[in-house]
Write an enzyme that holds these catalytic residues in place. Structure first.
Site, PDB file in Angstrom:
ATOM      1  N   ALA A 255      42.270  58.383  16.185  1.00  0.00           N
ATOM      2  CA  ALA A 255      41.030  58.150  15.425  1.00  0.00           C
ATOM      3  C   ALA A 255      40.497  59.480  14.876  1.00  0.00           C
ATOM      4  O   ALA A 255      40.648  60.507  15.514  1.00  0.00           O
ATOM      5  CB  ALA A 255      39.991  57.494  16.338  1.00  0.00           C
ATOM      6  N   GLY A 257      41.933  58.413  11.977  1.00  0.00           N
ATOM      7  CA  GLY A 257      43.056  57.874  11.211  1.00  0.00           C
ATOM      8  C   GLY A 257      43.555  58.745  10.071  1.00  0.00           C
ATOM      9  O   GLY A 257      44.462  58.348   9.346  1.00  0.00           O
ATOM     10  N   GLY A 258      42.984  59.925   9.911  1.00  0.00           N
ATOM     11  CA  GLY A 258      43.428  60.805   8.820  1.00  0.00           C
ATOM     12  C   GLY A 258      44.898  61.182   8.941  1.00  0.00           C
ATOM     13  O   GLY A 258      45.640  61.204   7.952  1.00  0.00           O
ATOM     14  N   ASP A 276      44.330  55.343  20.379  1.00  0.00           N
ATOM     15  CA  ASP A 276      43.174  56.170  20.724  1.00  0.00           C
ATOM     16  C   ASP A 276      42.449  55.531  21.899  1.00  0.00           C
ATOM     17  O   ASP A 276      42.440  54.301  22.041  1.00  0.00           O
ATOM     18  CB  ASP A 276      42.219  56.325  19.538  1.00  0.00           C
ATOM     19  CG  ASP A 276      41.293  57.524  19.710  1.00  0.00           C
ATOM     20  OD1 ASP A 276      41.628  58.609  19.191  1.00  0.00           O
ATOM     21  OD2 ASP A 276      40.250  57.377  20.370  1.00  0.00           O
ATOM     22  N   ASP A 302      44.858  54.986  26.824  1.00  0.00           N
ATOM     23  CA  ASP A 302      44.645  56.322  27.368  1.00  0.00           C
ATOM     24  C   ASP A 302      45.968  57.083  27.335  1.00  0.00           C
ATOM     25  O   ASP A 302      46.992  56.570  27.802  1.00  0.00           O
ATOM     26  CB  ASP A 302      44.147  56.181  28.820  1.00  0.00           C
ATOM     27  CG  ASP A 302      43.693  57.501  29.428  1.00  0.00           C
ATOM     28  OD1 ASP A 302      44.347  58.538  29.182  1.00  0.00           O
ATOM     29  OD2 ASP A 302      42.679  57.491  30.162  1.00  0.00           O
ATOM     30  N   ASP A 321      47.405  65.060  18.834  1.00  0.00           N
ATOM     31  CA  ASP A 321      46.241  65.863  18.429  1.00  0.00           C
ATOM     32  C   ASP A 321      45.262  65.760  19.597  1.00  0.00           C
ATOM     33  O   ASP A 321      44.411  64.877  19.638  1.00  0.00           O
ATOM     34  CB  ASP A 321      45.663  65.291  17.127  1.00  0.00           C
ATOM     35  CG  ASP A 321      44.472  66.101  16.630  1.00  0.00           C
ATOM     36  OD1 ASP A 321      44.187  67.165  17.220  1.00  0.00           O
ATOM     37  OD2 ASP A 321      43.814  65.669  15.670  1.00  0.00           O
ATOM     38  N   CYS A 374      42.037  71.234  17.557  1.00  0.00           N
ATOM     39  CA  CYS A 374      41.129  71.937  16.638  1.00  0.00           C
ATOM     40  C   CYS A 374      40.292  72.935  17.449  1.00  0.00           C
ATOM     41  O   CYS A 374      39.082  73.023  17.294  1.00  0.00           O
ATOM     42  CB  CYS A 374      40.271  70.968  15.835  1.00  0.00           C
ATOM     43  SG  CYS A 374      39.334  69.810  16.839  1.00  0.00           S
TER      44      CYS A 374
END
Length: 428
Positions: A255, A257-258, A276, A302, A321, A374
């Site tokens: 999520a 979703g990019g 997600d 999970d 990610d 990130c």
């Protein structure tokens, strides 16, 4: 639509972030539903702006008030900050900023405090120059919490000031051109026809940075799925993943979703599973797939317990990610500075290592896993991957750093992407 007092709404939202630890991305959208389109942008500017410069506003209040507002008066504390922010950082005429902020006391049912707010803001106007000179010498001038500043100074002795400076700016607006509709250069010429300018990125083939941010409905073909708003560094995930048609690909922690949709732009015939843990955020994955006219399997699950959502299935490629401190995207989410705590970093690193260990058996031999965050902190990035390589004999680092310093670390830059980390791992 009943006229709302935006200043009081902003003050209440900021209070929820700072005092209750709520995320602005959860608080702001429902508030914006209550105001006109014209006011949505101002409400966002006030909330983001005060959180971006919170250390400055706190410092000013401490200078101008003999004692802090507490209990039920606490919202007034944040309302005064909204007043300071307008006077310092916006083009709103001072008389209008003052009048609307003072009226905010009525909206939060504290009309008896109008005089106090007016007095503090007018005193600030009188003393503005000497106060700002003094603030520029104070240790709060970097607008970051002390624990984060110390970590950045330790890890990046030469770059920490540039990182802090980038974090305190408004973020650039990056887009991802959908290569199934146009090449990047074709879409750039459509952008020019719409009287806008864009710049490309050297490393990410689909990325375009707008010269100045624009509403999405003004972008050529946005509704038709020709282009998506996504930071350049986030696009790097799929550049490193190199998805191919016909492969079974897992996008974990998918999520909103990019990256799921970017995988399908790069490999339209790939068979993608997007997973997600957050059921609510999965609705955004469906929205993104729908706008772009794409199909993927979407599941709530999970990352630490993959058997529950994929049995013993193995994948050709996995994009992880990972959940992280988000210290690389502070300029997009300034509330991160005040929501995160020093102790969170070790807890997040522990969670990341558990997900890595759990999902690795679900990668086919010869398959690729891209680990991304990130974050700009090594505990979540290079050290995390180095520890994983040590305990996982069949994992090999590929094209991203060296075994003693694994991964590629992007730092946030004024005209660059956000802070991001990638490590590409191949299963022997």
């Amino acid at each position: 639509m009943k006229k709302q007092n935006l200043r009081s709404m902003a003050a209440q939202a900021i209070e929820k972030v700072v005092e209750q630890g709520q995320s602005l991305s959860n608080i702001l959208p429902p508030l914006q539903q209550k105001v006109s389109d014209k006011d949505k942008a101002l409400l966002q500017e006030l909330c983001f702006g005060v959180l971006r410069t919170l250390s400055q506003q706190e410092w000013l209040i401490n200078k101008l008030m003999s004692r802090p507002m507490t209990g039920k008066q606490r919202t007034i504390h944040y309302l005064i900050m909204v007043g300071f922010y307008q006077l310092l950082h916006t083009r709103i005429p001072p008389h209008a900023a003052l009048a609307e902020t003072v009226e905010g006391a009525v909206a939060i049912k504290r009309p008896q405090l109008k005089g106090l707010i007016n007095g503090v803001l007018r005193q600030f106007q009188r003393q503005q120059e000497e106060l700002l000179t003094e603030f520029a010498q104070s240790d709060k001038r970097f607008l970051h919490p002390d624990w984060l500043l110390k970590r950045l100074q330790k890890v990046y002795p030469k770059q920490w000031e540039a990182i802090v400076e980038a974090n305190n700016q408004r973020p650039p607006m990056w887009l991802r051109v959908n290569r199934n509709h146009h090449s990047r250069d074709e879409w750039l010429s459509l952008l020019e026809q719409a009287d806008m300018n864009g710049f490309t990125h050297d490393n990410y083939p689909d990325a375009v940075r707008l010269a100045s941010p624009a509403p999405v409905h003004a972008l050529p073909g946005f509704e038709q799925g020709w282009v998506t708003v996504q930071d350049a560094s986030a696009q790097g995930c799929v550049t490193w993943l190199e998805p191919k048609n016909g492969e079974r690909i897992l996008d974990l922690c998918a999520a909103p979703g990019g990256k799921t949709t970017h995988i399908l732009e790069a490999a339209p015939l790939a068979n993608v599973l997007a997973v997600d843990v957050d059921e609510q955020r999965l609705s955004r994955v469906y929205d993104n797939l729908k706008r772009l006219g794409m199909k993927a399997e979407v599941k709530q699950g999970d990352g630490r317990t993959p058997a529950q959502w994929c049995g013993d299935e193995q994948f050709d490629r996995i994009l992880l990610d990972a959940p992280c401190s988000a210290t690389g995207v502070i300029r997009r989410h300034p509330d991160i500075k005040w929501l995160r705590r020093d102790r969170d970093i070790n807890e997040l690193a522990q969670l990341q290592s558990e997900i890595l260990d759990a999902v690795w058996p679900h990668l086919k031999p010869g398959g690729t896993l891209v680990y991304a965050t990130c974050s700009v902190l090594p505990e979540e990035n290079s050290r995390q991957v180095a520890a994983f390589l040590k305990r996982t004999p069949d994992a090999e680092l590929h094209m991203t750093g060296s075994p003693d310093n694994p991964g590629i670390q992007n730092l946030p830059g004024a005209e660059e992407g956000d802070g991001f980390f990638y490590a590409k791992l191949i299963k022997a």
